[in-house]
Scaffold this motif. Structure first.
Motif, PDB file in Angstrom:
ATOM      1  N   ARG A   1       0.824  -1.210   0.000  1.00  0.00           N
ATOM      2  CA  ARG A   1       0.000   0.000   0.000  1.00  0.00           C
ATOM      3  C   ARG A   1       0.853   1.252   0.000  1.00  0.00           C
ATOM      4  O   ARG A   1       0.546   2.242  -0.677  1.00  0.00           O
TER       5      ARG A   1
ATOM      6  N   SER B   1       2.145   1.780  -3.451  1.00  0.00           N
ATOM      7  CA  SER B   1       1.083   2.293  -4.321  1.00  0.00           C
ATOM      8  C   SER B   1       0.828   3.768  -4.070  1.00  0.00           C
ATOM      9  O   SER B   1       0.681   4.568  -5.003  1.00  0.00           O
ATOM     10  N   VAL B   2       0.821   4.152  -2.791  1.00  0.00           N
ATOM     11  CA  VAL B   2       0.604   5.574  -2.460  1.00  0.00           C
ATOM     12  C   VAL B   2       1.760   6.425  -2.973  1.00  0.00           C
ATOM     13  O   VAL B   2       1.556   7.533  -3.493  1.00  0.00           O
TER      14      VAL B   2
ATOM     15  N   GLU C   1       1.292   6.958  -6.669  1.00  0.00           N
ATOM     16  CA  GLU C   1       0.251   7.938  -6.944  1.00  0.00           C
ATOM     17  C   GLU C   1       0.726   9.351  -6.614  1.00  0.00           C
ATOM     18  O   GLU C   1       0.392  10.316  -7.316  1.00  0.00           O
ATOM     19  N   ILE C   2       1.505   9.486  -5.531  1.00  0.00           N
ATOM     20  CA  ILE C   2       2.024  10.813  -5.179  1.00  0.00           C
ATOM     21  C   ILE C   2       2.966  11.335  -6.268  1.00  0.00           C
ATOM     22  O   ILE C   2       2.931  12.518  -6.629  1.00  0.00           O
TER      23      ILE C   2
END
Length: 491
Positions: free
Chosen positions: A104, A107-108, A111-112
């Protein structure tokens, strides 16, 4: 401390011995000395008998205690084993939780990074608009460039795309894909390997590696679910060279790694544009076997894919069937590294139906592309271990989807529906079409400097490719800016 029962037994033995002596003295007429000797002898025998009986009783008690101790030890061992199993289960849950949290976080982070690129693009756009409104820079005049073929519109759905506009009257040029392919084939005829190698080197240096997209549709709805990226090379005269003509030369000369890196970059850019409109779409990207086995080229690809790990569910890496059948230790380890990062694999160029779905699923394969002619060939029913009509169900049990490719007629679609094939690809649905020259990158028409910033954030190890833009270079910012423009430039 002596127990009361022992004292009582001792008193009873003395009384019995004394009574025996008195009886012998009074009744039998034996003298007092002899009666005392007999009494002492009887007392001695009683004492010995009591001692022996008590020793035997103590031994039996010790055996029972040992048995009880053994049972208690066994119960303790079972309890320790149960505690060990519970502890192992808790450790496994903690490890899985840590792994899920790590995924996770990755993934974050991805995206950032993507949001950071969009913010930079937005900031530059706002700054340019502020300059234009302030009257310090003229509006860029768009330039028109002729497109060689009808481009792929990545934003509009496949079913809603408008028909291709008619070609301009001058200059005349062929618009059909067949005419383009025939012209390219005639140009390539007579080209030797030395010329082809020089053409490949120049094309890589001048960024003339183009991506054509061919859709994969669901059956029978014919809704676009995936796109396959097909590589084309343009020579100095902008004639297209198909992958089948230069792949072998590129692998022999060691250029295939650089080509795969550029194709991966283009596929990620295309995928980002597609996911703006539809999160369920995916892109198939072909990877050569020599790239998988080359440590240097694969390290660059792995670094780039690690930086774009958030796109792993939608980016499918495609390999040939012969590649999977001839995997060495290095290739197997590299393939496992990709699977560990969440990327899925596809197999194409299938020549026979001798497939081991369990082994392929364990290695991360989730798609198998089989030519429609091979599936519908009656000879395959006798030469393979499974009937082609049962292949889709067999693969589905292991989480693998069957894709029928090279579909060219409606009759083939009807027959494939009887085989429970859910995905199809071929010229019947759409041929491979090029991207717009201005839209081949993920910058969406940004300025050259903005395109370099976004491409530079895609990951290490991949060569940055300049994006062609239809506008002119943004004007130099004025010395006096409004508050919004200054804030945007600061961001």
């Amino acid at each position: 401390m002596i127990r009361i029962s022992t004292i009582f037994i001792a008193i009873c033995m003395v009384l019995v011995a004394a009574s025996l002596g008195l009886v012998l003295y009074a009744v039998a007429g034996i003298s007092g000395t002899e009666s005392a000797i007999v009494a002492l002898t009887a007392l001695t025998f009683l004492i010995l008998y009591n001692a022996v009986s008590m020793r035997l009783r103590d031994r039996s008690d010790v055996g029972g205690q040992i048995a009880d101790l053994s049972r208690g030890t066994a119960d303790l061992a079972r309890q320790v084993a149960e505690f060990g199993r519970r502890l192992a289960a808790i450790e496994g849950r903690i490890a899985s939780s840590n792994s899920a949290n790590s995924d996770r976080v990755q993934s974050v982070i991805g995206e950032i990074n993507e949001l950071g690129g969009l913010v930079r693009q937005l900031a530059a756009t706002v700054s340019t608009h502020e300059d234009l409104l302030a009257g310090h820079a003229p509006a860029p005049a768009p330039t028109e460039k002729p497109e060689p073929e009808v481009p792929v519109d990545l934003i509009a759905p496949f079913e809603e795309r408008p028909a291709a506009p008619p070609p301009l009257p001058a200059p005349p040029r062929p618009t059909a894909p067949a005419a383009k392919t025939a012209s390219a084939a005639q140009t390539v005829i007579g080209r030797n390997q030395t010329q082809m190698l020089a053409t490949l080197r120049n094309a890589i240096d001048d960024n003339r590696i183009d991506i054509f997209l061919q859709p994969m549709v669901t059956l029978p709805q014919r809704k676009v679910r995936f796109y396959e990226a097909v590589t084309r090379v343009r020579d100095e005269r902008d004639q297209l060279i198909a992958a089948e003509e230069f792949i072998s030369i590129a692998e022999a000369s060691g250029l295939i790694g650089r080509i795969d890196n550029m194709v991966l970059l283009r596929c990620v850019q295309v995928l980002r544009r597609l996911m703006v409109r539809n999160k369920d779409v995916g892109v198939f990207c072909n990877i050569a076997a020599s790239t998988l086995g080359n440590s240097t080229s694969f390290a660059q690809c792995l670094d780039f894919l690690e930086a774009n790990r958030a796109l792993a569910p939608s980016l499918v890496l495609e390999f040939k069937q012969s590649t999977f059948r001839s995997l060495g230790p290095a290739e197997t380890e590299n393939l496992a590294a990709l699977a560990q990062r969440g990327f899925r694999f596809s197999i194409d160029h299938v020549t026979d139906l001798r497939i081991e779905p369990r082994e392929l699923a364990d290695r991360g394969v989730r798609f198998i592309k089989v030519p429609a002619s091979l599936l519908l060939d009656p000879k395959q029913a006798s030469s393979s271990d499974i009937h082609p009509s049962d292949l889709s169900d067999l693969l589905g049990r292991f989480g693998i989807d069957l894709i029928a490719e090279r579909i060219e007629g409606e009759r083939a679609v009807v027959d494939l529906l009887d085989y429970d094939v859910r995905f199809g690809q071929g010229f019947l649905f759409a041929p491979p079409r090029p991207l717009r020259p201005e839209g081949a990158s993920a910058t969406g028409g940004a300025a050259p400097q903005q395109a370099q910033d976004i491409q530079g954030s895609n990951g290490p190890g991949i060569p940055s490719q300049g994006a062609t833009t239809s506008g002119t270079t943004p004007a130099t910012p004025s010395s006096r800016l409004t508050g919004n423009a200054a804030l945007a430039r600061r961001i």
